[in-house]
Design a protein around this motif. Structure first.
Motif, PDB file in Angstrom:
ATOM      1  N   ALA A   1       0.814  -1.257  -0.003  1.00 33.06           N
ATOM      2  CA  ALA A   1       0.211   0.156   0.056  1.00 33.06           C
ATOM      3  C   ALA A   1       0.823   1.221  -0.030  1.00 33.06           C
ATOM      4  O   ALA A   1       0.623   2.271  -0.909  1.00 33.06           O
ATOM      5  CB  ALA A   1      -0.761  -0.166   1.175  1.00 33.06           C
ATOM      6  N   ALA A   2       1.854   1.204   0.610  1.00 34.69           N
ATOM      7  CA  ALA A   2       2.915   2.400   0.730  1.00 34.69           C
ATOM      8  C   ALA A   2       3.423   2.485  -0.431  1.00 34.69           C
ATOM      9  O   ALA A   2       3.559   3.802  -0.972  1.00 34.69           O
ATOM     10  CB  ALA A   2       3.998   2.007   1.781  1.00 34.69           C
ATOM     11  N   LYS A   3       3.824   1.565  -1.210  1.00 34.64           N
ATOM     12  CA  LYS A   3       4.719   1.838  -2.552  1.00 34.64           C
ATOM     13  C   LYS A   3       3.531   2.489  -3.472  1.00 34.64           C
ATOM     14  O   LYS A   3       3.882   3.025  -4.451  1.00 34.64           O
ATOM     15  CB  LYS A   3       5.284   0.551  -2.899  1.00 34.64           C
ATOM     16  CG  LYS A   3       6.642   0.233  -2.376  1.00 34.64           C
ATOM     17  CD  LYS A   3       7.723   1.108  -3.117  1.00 34.64           C
ATOM     18  CE  LYS A   3       8.952   1.150  -2.589  1.00 34.64           C
ATOM     19  NZ  LYS A   3       9.238   1.450  -1.371  1.00 34.64           N
ATOM     20  N   ARG A   4       2.634   1.590  -3.494  1.00 30.73           N
ATOM     21  CA  ARG A   4       1.330   2.145  -4.411  1.00 30.73           C
ATOM     22  C   ARG A   4       0.998   3.809  -4.138  1.00 30.73           C
ATOM     23  O   ARG A   4       1.038   4.357  -5.171  1.00 30.73           O
ATOM     24  CB  ARG A   4       0.078   1.249  -4.028  1.00 30.73           C
ATOM     25  CG  ARG A   4      -1.129   1.584  -5.031  1.00 30.73           C
ATOM     26  CD  ARG A   4      -2.359   0.822  -4.769  1.00 30.73           C
ATOM     27  NE  ARG A   4      -2.724   0.920  -3.419  1.00 30.73           N
ATOM     28  CZ  ARG A   4      -3.328  -0.018  -2.846  1.00 30.73           C
ATOM     29  NH1 ARG A   4      -3.888  -1.019  -3.339  1.00 30.73           N
ATOM     30  NH2 ARG A   4      -3.787   0.106  -1.473  1.00 30.73           N
ATOM     31  N   GLU A   5       0.906   3.911  -3.263  1.00 34.41           N
ATOM     32  CA  GLU A   5       0.633   5.544  -2.668  1.00 34.41           C
ATOM     33  C   GLU A   5       1.762   6.456  -3.379  1.00 34.41           C
ATOM     34  O   GLU A   5       1.634   7.422  -3.966  1.00 34.41           O
ATOM     35  CB  GLU A   5       0.608   5.874  -1.149  1.00 34.41           C
ATOM     36  CG  GLU A   5      -0.988   5.280  -0.448  1.00 34.41           C
ATOM     37  CD  GLU A   5      -2.142   5.840  -1.739  1.00 34.41           C
ATOM     38  OE1 GLU A   5      -2.084   6.923  -1.990  1.00 34.41           O
ATOM     39  OE2 GLU A   5      -2.745   5.025  -2.188  1.00 34.41           O
ATOM     40  N   GLU A   6       3.058   5.722  -3.240  1.00 44.74           N
ATOM     41  CA  GLU A   6       4.200   6.842  -3.439  1.00 44.74           C
ATOM     42  C   GLU A   6       4.198   6.987  -4.960  1.00 44.74           C
ATOM     43  O   GLU A   6       4.588   7.851  -5.598  1.00 44.74           O
ATOM     44  CB  GLU A   6       5.622   5.910  -2.894  1.00 44.74           C
ATOM     45  CG  GLU A   6       6.793   6.650  -3.508  1.00 44.74           C
ATOM     46  CD  GLU A   6       7.757   5.973  -2.972  1.00 44.74           C
ATOM     47  OE1 GLU A   6       7.883   5.123  -1.971  1.00 44.74           O
ATOM     48  OE2 GLU A   6       9.124   5.893  -3.607  1.00 44.74           O
ATOM     49  N   ILE A   7       3.906   5.812  -5.552  1.00 42.57           N
ATOM     50  CA  ILE A   7       4.031   5.905  -7.122  1.00 42.57           C
ATOM     51  C   ILE A   7       2.907   6.533  -7.770  1.00 42.57           C
ATOM     52  O   ILE A   7       2.962   7.163  -8.879  1.00 42.57           O
ATOM     53  CB  ILE A   7       4.386   4.501  -7.725  1.00 42.57           C
ATOM     54  CG1 ILE A   7       5.577   3.827  -7.184  1.00 42.57           C
ATOM     55  CG2 ILE A   7       4.271   4.553  -9.255  1.00 42.57           C
ATOM     56  CD1 ILE A   7       5.982   2.563  -7.412  1.00 42.57           C
ATOM     57  N   LEU A   8       1.762   6.173  -7.135  1.00 49.51           N
ATOM     58  CA  LEU A   8       0.430   7.097  -7.714  1.00 49.51           C
ATOM     59  C   LEU A   8       0.800   8.538  -7.667  1.00 49.51           C
ATOM     60  O   LEU A   8       0.420   9.051  -8.492  1.00 49.51           O
ATOM     61  CB  LEU A   8      -0.699   6.465  -6.824  1.00 49.51           C
ATOM     62  CG  LEU A   8      -1.650   5.369  -7.318  1.00 49.51           C
ATOM     63  CD1 LEU A   8      -2.572   5.124  -6.455  1.00 49.51           C
ATOM     64  CD2 LEU A   8      -2.113   5.819  -8.674  1.00 49.51           C
ATOM     65  N   THR A   9       1.230   9.120  -6.224  1.00 51.18           N
ATOM     66  CA  THR A   9       1.436  10.378  -6.186  1.00 51.18           C
ATOM     67  C   THR A   9       2.465  10.857  -7.210  1.00 51.18           C
ATOM     68  O   THR A   9       2.211  11.861  -8.191  1.00 51.18           O
ATOM     69  CB  THR A   9       2.089  10.685  -5.143  1.00 51.18           C
ATOM     70  OG1 THR A   9       1.076  10.096  -3.970  1.00 51.18           O
ATOM     71  CG2 THR A   9       1.991  12.244  -4.638  1.00 51.18           C
ATOM     72  N   MET A  10       3.497  10.239  -7.664  1.00 49.86           N
ATOM     73  CA  MET A  10       4.595  10.310  -8.710  1.00 49.86           C
ATOM     74  C   MET A  10       4.064  10.723  -9.738  1.00 49.86           C
ATOM     75  O   MET A  10       4.180  11.719 -10.611  1.00 49.86           O
ATOM     76  CB  MET A  10       5.730   9.287  -8.654  1.00 49.86           C
ATOM     77  CG  MET A  10       6.900   9.619  -9.375  1.00 49.86           C
ATOM     78  SD  MET A  10       7.799   8.027  -9.423  1.00 49.86           S
ATOM     79  CE  MET A  10       8.462   7.956  -7.935  1.00 49.86           C
ATOM     80  N   ILE A  11       3.155   9.632 -10.436  1.00 51.55           N
ATOM     81  CA  ILE A  11       2.561   9.597 -11.657  1.00 51.55           C
ATOM     82  C   ILE A  11       1.594  10.899 -11.906  1.00 51.55           C
ATOM     83  O   ILE A  11       1.170  11.747 -12.702  1.00 51.55           O
ATOM     84  CB  ILE A  11       1.780   8.118 -11.968  1.00 51.55           C
ATOM     85  CG1 ILE A  11       2.912   7.368 -12.050  1.00 51.55           C
ATOM     86  CG2 ILE A  11       1.187   8.553 -13.458  1.00 51.55           C
ATOM     87  CD1 ILE A  11       3.077   6.106 -13.024  1.00 51.55           C
ATOM     88  N   TRP A  12       0.761  11.119 -10.730  1.00 53.96           N
ATOM     89  CA  TRP A  12      -0.247  12.332 -10.781  1.00 53.96           C
ATOM     90  C   TRP A  12       0.483  13.475 -11.104  1.00 53.96           C
ATOM     91  O   TRP A  12       0.153  14.183 -11.598  1.00 53.96           O
ATOM     92  CB  TRP A  12      -1.056  12.219  -9.154  1.00 53.96           C
ATOM     93  CG  TRP A  12      -2.215  11.468  -9.472  1.00 53.96           C
ATOM     94  CD1 TRP A  12      -2.518  10.390  -8.837  1.00 53.96           C
ATOM     95  CD2 TRP A  12      -3.674  11.553 -10.173  1.00 53.96           C
ATOM     96  NE1 TRP A  12      -3.790   9.808  -9.255  1.00 53.96           N
ATOM     97  CE2 TRP A  12      -4.426  10.937  -9.899  1.00 53.96           C
ATOM     98  CE3 TRP A  12      -3.883  12.974 -11.035  1.00 53.96           C
ATOM     99  CZ2 TRP A  12      -5.736  10.860 -10.632  1.00 53.96           C
ATOM    100  CZ3 TRP A  12      -5.147  12.923 -11.744  1.00 53.96           C
ATOM    101  CH2 TRP A  12      -5.873  12.034 -11.354  1.00 53.96           C
ATOM    102  N   ASP A  13       1.719  13.465 -10.219  1.00 58.48           N
ATOM    103  CA  ASP A  13       2.408  14.913 -10.227  1.00 58.48           C
ATOM    104  C   ASP A  13       2.783  15.128 -11.936  1.00 58.48           C
ATOM    105  O   ASP A  13       2.763  16.069 -12.200  1.00 58.48           O
ATOM    106  CB  ASP A  13       3.522  14.839  -9.258  1.00 58.48           C
ATOM    107  CG  ASP A  13       2.845  14.871  -8.047  1.00 58.48           C
ATOM    108  OD1 ASP A  13       1.845  15.447  -7.570  1.00 58.48           O
ATOM    109  OD2 ASP A  13       4.021  14.796  -7.009  1.00 58.48           O
ATOM    110  N   MET A  14       3.330  14.045 -12.213  1.00 65.55           N
ATOM    111  CA  MET A  14       3.732  14.253 -13.602  1.00 65.55           C
ATOM    112  C   MET A  14       2.511  14.714 -14.488  1.00 65.55           C
ATOM    113  O   MET A  14       2.509  15.535 -15.632  1.00 65.55           O
ATOM    114  CB  MET A  14       4.222  12.847 -14.143  1.00 65.55           C
ATOM    115  CG  MET A  14       5.514  12.495 -13.819  1.00 65.55           C
ATOM    116  SD  MET A  14       6.078  11.163 -14.841  1.00 65.55           S
ATOM    117  CE  MET A  14       6.867  10.275 -13.420  1.00 65.55           C
TER     118      MET A  14
END
Ligand SMILES: Nc1ncnc2c1ncn2[C@@H]1O[C@H](COP(=O)(O)OP(=O)(O)OP(=O)(O)O)[C@@H](O)[C@H]1O
Ligand SMILES: [Mg+2]
Length: 269
Positions: free
Chosen positions: A243-256
């Motif tokens: 769950a932690a990694k999913r949030e981290e990567i989702l945020t990264m892609i959203w920001d892009m």
């Protein structure tokens, strides 16, 4: 150890109006035999372009690809491709589709029949081998596509959103099947997906790409593919780290994505 080596690849598309698109810029990666790498990134960041270069369908404008020490210059059965959908011969039987590669390579039935039967067993289509592809569900068709790719015994399997058109339940089953095939065959697999969850579940390596120009943004090494092989994938999703990694990567892609939208608005203003 043999490897797939992506050495400083750039790809520029020149457009008829005189402008150009820098689809990839200075992408370098070493992928070892048997590694399973998933690739994520916003639309237009060059994922399909990279896969097409690896398949040999496109020649990069700079850099080179080598596989097991030799340079990739065009398509070859050593690199198999599985598309999102539509790449099967719909009117042919399942068995004829899966045996297509060996038959085209001039092999006789007794040389490929055992392998094809085994693959149909592995992907759960033994009882459907005489059915025409158009009679099958989408999930079954993707299982045919996987078996057809494996029948050529490629060193590397390239997948461009292979499960993207499937419903959630079928998709989860197919994710389990991809992990099973990876473990059983030891093939090198590169899998593009738009789903962060799928990228985490299936990638022992996960590559996040960024757009304009398409490039490597970040790379992860993850335990979930190893953990999920032979297990219920829902259990893997419950692991706190997941769950932690999913949030981290989702945020990264959203920001892009937001940055891209912002730039598009500026350009339009
Ligand atoms: N043949 C082509 N001619 C011109 N431009 C191209 C060509 N192929 C791709 N592009 C451009 O290169 C960029 C990367 O495209 P690509 O299809 O590789 O992206 P992608 O990451 O696979 O996107 P998606 O997630 O939407 O599938 C895009 O800007 C696209 O418009
Ligand atoms: Mg694409």
């Amino acid at each position: 150890m043999s490897t797939l080596s992506i050495d400083n690849i750039s790809m520029r598309f020149d457009l008829p109006n005189g402008s150009h698109v820098q689809a990839l810029k200075n992408v370098s990666l070493e992928i070892k035999t048997g590694e399973l790498m998933s690739v994520l990134g916003p639309s237009g960041c060059g994922k399909t372009t990279l896969l097409n270069i690896l398949a040999g369908f496109l020649a990069p404008t700079e850099g080179q690809i080598t596989l097991n020490g030799h340079r990739v210059t065009g398509p070859d059965a050593e690199r198999g491709m599985v598309f999102q959908q539509g790449a099967l011969f719909e009117w042919m039987s399942v068995r004829d589709n899966v045996s297509f590669g060996p038959r085209m390579a001039g092999k006789r039935e007794k040389e490929w029949a055992g392998t094809v039967d085994h693959l149909l067993e592995v992907v759960g289509l033994r009882d459907f081998k005489e059915k025409a592809v158009y009679e099958l569900s989408g999930g079954m068709q993707q299982r045919v596509a996987l078996a057809r790719c494996l029948a050529n015994d490629p060193d590397v399997i390239l997948m461009d959103e292979p499960l993207g058109a499937l419903d959630a339940l079928t998709r989860e089953k197919m994710q389990g099947l991809v992990l099973k095939l990876w473990k059983e065959t030891g093939k090198t697999i590169i899998l593009i997906t738009h789903s962060v969850e799928e990228a985490l579940l299936l990638g022992e390596r996960l590559l996040v790409m960024a757009p304009r120009p398409g490039r490597v943004h970040k790379e992860y090494r993850l335990p979930f593919a190893e953990l999920g092989a032979g297990r219920d994938l829902r259990e893997v999703k419950k692991v706190p780290d997941f769950a932690a990694k999913r949030e981290e990567i989702l945020t990264m892609i959203w920001d892009m994505e937001e940055e891209i939208m912002g730039r598009a608005e500026e350009a339009g203003a």
